[in-house]
Design a protein around this motif. Structure first.
Motif, PDB file in Angstrom:
ATOM      1  N   LEU A 140       3.615  -3.265  -1.099  1.00 44.02           N
ATOM      2  CA  LEU A 140       3.519  -4.307  -0.078  1.00 44.02           C
ATOM      3  C   LEU A 140       4.427  -5.464  -0.455  1.00 44.02           C
ATOM      4  N   LEU A 141       5.194  -5.926   0.515  1.00 43.22           N
ATOM      5  CA  LEU A 141       6.065  -7.088   0.313  1.00 43.22           C
ATOM      6  C   LEU A 141       5.753  -8.082   1.419  1.00 43.22           C
ATOM      7  N   GLU A 142       5.305  -9.276   1.026  1.00 49.32           N
ATOM      8  CA  GLU A 142       4.858 -10.283   1.995  1.00 49.32           C
ATOM      9  C   GLU A 142       3.883  -9.669   2.993  1.00 49.32           C
ATOM     10  N   GLY A 143       3.045  -8.779   2.486  1.00 50.39           N
ATOM     11  CA  GLY A 143       1.997  -8.174   3.311  1.00 50.39           C
ATOM     12  C   GLY A 143       2.456  -6.979   4.128  1.00 50.39           C
ATOM     13  N   ASN A 144       3.750  -6.676   4.079  1.00 52.52           N
ATOM     14  CA  ASN A 144       4.270  -5.555   4.876  1.00 52.52           C
ATOM     15  C   ASN A 144       4.438  -4.299   4.031  1.00 52.52           C
ATOM     16  N   LEU A 145       4.161  -3.164   4.652  1.00 52.39           N
ATOM     17  CA  LEU A 145       4.282  -1.889   3.950  1.00 52.39           C
ATOM     18  C   LEU A 145       5.749  -1.530   3.752  1.00 52.39           C
ATOM     19  N   MET A 146       6.133  -1.276   2.515  1.00 50.66           N
ATOM     20  CA  MET A 146       7.506  -0.903   2.188  1.00 50.66           C
ATOM     21  C   MET A 146       7.472   0.487   1.544  1.00 50.66           C
ATOM     22  N   ILE A 147       8.611   1.163   1.609  1.00 49.63           N
ATOM     23  CA  ILE A 147       8.643   2.548   1.127  1.00 49.63           C
ATOM     24  C   ILE A 147       9.863   2.766   0.243  1.00 49.63           C
ATOM     25  N   SER A 148       9.639   3.373  -0.907  1.00 49.06           N
ATOM     26  CA  SER A 148      10.757   3.752  -1.780  1.00 49.06           C
ATOM     27  C   SER A 148      11.130   5.207  -1.490  1.00 49.06           C
ATOM     28  N   GLU A 149      12.283   5.578  -2.014  1.00 47.30           N
ATOM     29  CA  GLU A 149      12.759   6.941  -1.789  1.00 47.30           C
ATOM     30  C   GLU A 149      11.832   7.946  -2.476  1.00 47.30           C
ATOM     31  N   CYS A 150      11.469   9.015  -1.794  1.00 48.03           N
ATOM     32  CA  CYS A 150      10.589  10.018  -2.403  1.00 48.03           C
ATOM     33  C   CYS A 150      10.604  11.275  -1.549  1.00 48.03           C
ATOM     34  N   GLU A 151      10.699  12.430  -2.208  1.00 46.67           N
ATOM     35  CA  GLU A 151      10.761  13.645  -1.399  1.00 46.67           C
ATOM     36  C   GLU A 151       9.399  14.068  -0.852  1.00 46.67           C
ATOM     37  N   GLY A 152       8.343  13.382  -1.299  1.00 47.80           N
ATOM     38  CA  GLY A 152       7.006  13.696  -0.772  1.00 47.80           C
ATOM     39  C   GLY A 152       6.730  13.033   0.569  1.00 47.80           C
ATOM     40  N   LEU A 153       7.614  12.104   0.976  1.00 52.79           N
ATOM     41  CA  LEU A 153       7.396  11.418   2.253  1.00 52.79           C
ATOM     42  C   LEU A 153       7.517  12.402   3.412  1.00 52.79           C
ATOM     43  N   GLN A 180       1.088 -22.247  -2.784  1.00 51.42           N
ATOM     44  CA  GLN A 180       1.722 -21.221  -1.946  1.00 51.42           C
ATOM     45  C   GLN A 180       1.154 -19.834  -2.271  1.00 51.42           C
ATOM     46  N   LEU A 181       0.962 -19.578  -3.553  1.00 46.48           N
ATOM     47  CA  LEU A 181       0.412 -18.281  -3.961  1.00 46.48           C
ATOM     48  C   LEU A 181      -1.040 -18.125  -3.501  1.00 46.48           C
ATOM     49  N   LEU A 182      -1.795 -19.222  -3.525  1.00 46.35           N
ATOM     50  CA  LEU A 182      -3.184 -19.152  -3.062  1.00 46.35           C
ATOM     51  C   LEU A 182      -3.242 -18.842  -1.566  1.00 46.35           C
ATOM     52  N   GLU A 183      -2.276 -19.375  -0.820  1.00 45.53           N
ATOM     53  CA  GLU A 183      -2.219 -19.055   0.618  1.00 45.53           C
ATOM     54  C   GLU A 183      -1.847 -17.578   0.811  1.00 45.53           C
ATOM     55  N   THR A 184      -0.909 -17.108  -0.012  1.00 41.39           N
ATOM     56  CA  THR A 184      -0.524 -15.693   0.061  1.00 41.39           C
ATOM     57  C   THR A 184      -1.719 -14.807  -0.281  1.00 41.39           C
ATOM     58  N   LEU A 185      -2.515 -15.262  -1.259  1.00 44.69           N
ATOM     59  CA  LEU A 185      -3.703 -14.503  -1.668  1.00 44.69           C
ATOM     60  C   LEU A 185      -4.701 -14.430  -0.520  1.00 44.69           C
ATOM     61  N   ASP A 186      -4.868 -15.548   0.162  1.00 43.09           N
ATOM     62  CA  ASP A 186      -5.783 -15.587   1.298  1.00 43.09           C
ATOM     63  C   ASP A 186      -5.346 -14.576   2.360  1.00 43.09           C
ATOM     64  N   ASN A 187      -4.050 -14.539   2.637  1.00 46.96           N
ATOM     65  CA  ASN A 187      -3.530 -13.573   3.620  1.00 46.96           C
ATOM     66  C   ASN A 187      -3.702 -12.138   3.122  1.00 46.96           C
ATOM     67  N   ALA A 188      -3.486 -11.958   1.826  1.00 49.48           N
ATOM     68  CA  ALA A 188      -3.600 -10.606   1.252  1.00 49.48           C
ATOM     69  C   ALA A 188      -5.030 -10.082   1.384  1.00 49.48           C
ATOM     70  N   GLU A 189      -5.992 -10.949   1.157  1.00 49.50           N
ATOM     71  CA  GLU A 189      -7.389 -10.509   1.234  1.00 49.50           C
ATOM     72  C   GLU A 189      -7.782 -10.138   2.660  1.00 49.50           C
ATOM     73  N   ARG A 190      -7.005 -10.614   3.628  1.00 51.06           N
ATOM     74  CA  ARG A 190      -7.314 -10.303   5.024  1.00 51.06           C
ATOM     75  C   ARG A 190      -6.525  -9.097   5.545  1.00 51.06           C
ATOM     76  N   ILE A 191      -5.776  -8.449   4.680  1.00 49.46           N
ATOM     77  CA  ILE A 191      -5.033  -7.264   5.130  1.00 49.46           C
ATOM     78  C   ILE A 191      -6.031  -6.199   5.591  1.00 49.46           C
ATOM     79  N   ASP A 192      -5.759  -5.653   6.752  1.00 52.94           N
ATOM     80  CA  ASP A 192      -6.647  -4.653   7.341  1.00 52.94           C
ATOM     81  C   ASP A 192      -6.327  -3.279   6.732  1.00 52.94           C
ATOM     82  N   GLU A 193      -7.226  -2.800   5.888  1.00 55.78           N
ATOM     83  CA  GLU A 193      -6.985  -1.525   5.202  1.00 55.78           C
ATOM     84  C   GLU A 193      -6.929  -0.350   6.170  1.00 55.78           C
TER      85      GLU A 193
END
Ligand code: SF4
Length: 193
Positions: free
Chosen positions: A125-138, A8-21
């Motif tokens: 990134l969580l499951e390939g999705n961009l997540m954001i923590s609280e920060c006043e610089g946002l 399962q992790l190897l499949e996640t890795l495969d997807n991660a490597e294909r993330i469009d920067e």
């Protein structure tokens, strides 16, 4: 169980490597971010300032500071116990004295070698999705170059996290009561502290 988890992790890795920067950088640019140097993410009084670190990051910090692992890293708390009552856990975190021990006068004393989690804050990134923590610089303007740099770093961090988990599962042999105290199982084996 372990083999299927590794697969399962190897499949996640495969997807991660294909993330469009480029797409990731565009999202970061649209959100906007500039570090205000408030150091709130390093301080206890503003919320959870726990910093998880990989074995490779521990080595980098040791080289930079001359400190040994146990001077600045501790096992994460855990309820898992072996037959003799020893605690077993799977991650390291930076020591704190309330605030992160590397914070001095609102500056990070290991800035160039700080862990991924700090370099990429407030994003992850969580499951390939961009997540954001609280920060006043946002919401502040960010250059295209900086958003691309952050996107590349986020992807690198995500891949490192998956590789770390896969290596941990490959090495993990269960909770053996062969030491005394706390055992950290990580990508490089078992460490009793
Ligand atoms: S390592 Fe540096 S940036 Fe990260 S929490 Fe500690 S002081 Fe802050």
């Amino acid at each position: 169980m372990t083999q299927s988890k590794i697969q399962q992790l190897l499949e996640t890795l495969d997807n991660a490597e294909r993330i469009d920067e480029v797409q990731l950088a565009e999202k970061i640019k649209a959100i906007g971010f500039k570090c205000k140097k408030c150091a709130k993410c390093c301080r206890e009084e503003y919320g959870d300032n726990t910093v998880f670190i990989f074995p490779s990051e521990i080595r980098r910090i040791s080289l930079k500071t001359g400190l040994s692992r146990n001077d600045f890293a501790i096992p994460t708390p855990s309820q898992d116990r072996d037959a003799e009552g020893n605690i077993h856990t799977f991650e390291w975190v930076l020591r704190k004295n309330g605030d992160c021990i590397f914070l001095q006068e609102s500056l990070c004393t290991i800035y160039e070698k700080r862990p991924y989690i700090c370099k990429t804050y407030p994003f992850y990134l969580l499951e390939g999705n961009l997540m954001i923590s609280e920060c006043e610089g946002l919401g502040s303007e960010i250059s295209g170059e900086e958003s691309r740099r952050l996107a590349a770093l986020l992807k690198e961090r995500y891949i490192a996290e998956i590789n770390e988990s896969a290596a941990l599962f490959a090495r993990f042999k269960g909770f053996k009561p062969s030491g005394k105290g706390v055992c950290v199982h990580d990508s490089e084996g078992e460490h009793w502290v």
